[in-house]
Design an enzyme around this catalytic site. Structure first.
Site, short mmCIF file in Angstrom:
data_model
loop_
_atom_site.label_atom_id
_atom_site.label_comp_id
_atom_site.label_asym_id
_atom_site.label_seq_id
_atom_site.Cartn_x
_atom_site.Cartn_y
_atom_site.Cartn_z
N HIS A 151 51.00 40.10 44.60
CA HIS A 151 49.74 40.24 43.87
C HIS A 151 49.98 39.91 42.39
O HIS A 151 50.96 40.37 41.81
CB HIS A 151 49.22 41.67 44.03
CG HIS A 151 47.87 41.86 43.40
ND1 HIS A 151 46.72 41.35 43.94
CD2 HIS A 151 47.51 42.48 42.25
CE1 HIS A 151 45.70 41.64 43.16
NE2 HIS A 151 46.15 42.33 42.12
N ASP A 196 45.58 46.39 47.96
CA ASP A 196 46.59 46.31 46.89
C ASP A 196 47.12 47.68 46.46
O ASP A 196 47.40 47.90 45.27
CB ASP A 196 46.01 45.56 45.67
CG ASP A 196 45.60 44.14 46.01
OD1 ASP A 196 46.24 43.53 46.88
OD2 ASP A 196 44.62 43.64 45.41
#
Ligand code: GAR
Length: 202
Positions: free
Chosen positions: A124, A160
């Site tokens: 990410h 996430d």
């Protein structure tokens, strides 16, 4: 003896059999995919990349599957449950043990993730837990952050939010735009993703 060892090394190189069979999920450009494929060819790598799955038929990254002669499959995710079921069948058939998400823009279900518990990781483009989701660089610049970066983390049902495995921090300069920052961070992603995989399996 030496000949046997050379033969074995060669076989392992050719078949990737001593390595952890891995699939990479993509949705777009696939530069991390390309980087991971290169990483999967070096001696110290723990993984072999045996399959590429794309959520988009026109994903540019699919060309790397062709280039490196890796099996590829496109799933459109229109019927999410059905798609995940079919992916699991395919992963089972291909004896896949590890999943790397690389610019994959779909959110996998809790049920799917459970089947690969602690075996799915993602990269990410932010210093998690900061900036989950999209437009990470725009948000970092808008907030006048001094640092940006990237994180490799385990995938859980919450977007996430899984445990961070490794991070790389870089400075944001006053000249940075979201585009320049994305470029700088991406460069770091190419180092971080392989390093995190080595960390997991060592
Ligand atoms: C990368 O920057 C990756 O970190 C990001 O998308 C880009 C994909 O580039 N992933 C996410 O935002 C996932 N939430 P690539 O297709 O060239 O690897």
């Amino acid at each position: 003896m030496l000949l046997e060892k050379i033969k074995l090394n060669l076989m392992e190189k050719l078949t990737g059999h001593n390595k952890i069979k891995t699939v990479v999920f993509i949705s777009g450009t696939g530069s991390n995919l390309k980087n991971l494929i290169k990483f999967s060819k070096i001696k110290k790598t723990p993984i072999s990349i045996d399959l590429v799955i794309s959520s988009a038929p026109l994903a540019k990254g699919l060309k790397y599957a062709d280039q490196f002669k890796i099996k590829k499959k496109i799933f459109n995710f229109k019927n999410f449950k059905e798609t995940e079921k079919n992916i699991l069948i395919l992963l089972n058939k291909e004896k896949i043990r590890f999943i790397c998400l690389a610019g994959f823009m779909k959110i996998l279900s809790k049920e799917f993730i459970k089947k690969f518990d602690k075996k799915i990781i993602n990269i990410h483009p932010s210093l998690l837990p900061k900036y989950k989701g999209l437009n990470t660089h725009e948000r970092a610049i808008k907030n006048k952050d001094k640092f940006a970066g990237c994180s490799v983390h385990y995938v859980t049902a919450k977007l996430d939010s899984g445990k961070v495995i490794m991070q790389k921090k870089i400075k944001i300069t006053t000249k940075d735009t979201s585009i320049s920052l994305a470029k700088k961070v991406l460069k770091q992603e190419y180092k971080l993703y392989p390093a995190a995989i080595i960390k997991i399996f060592n």
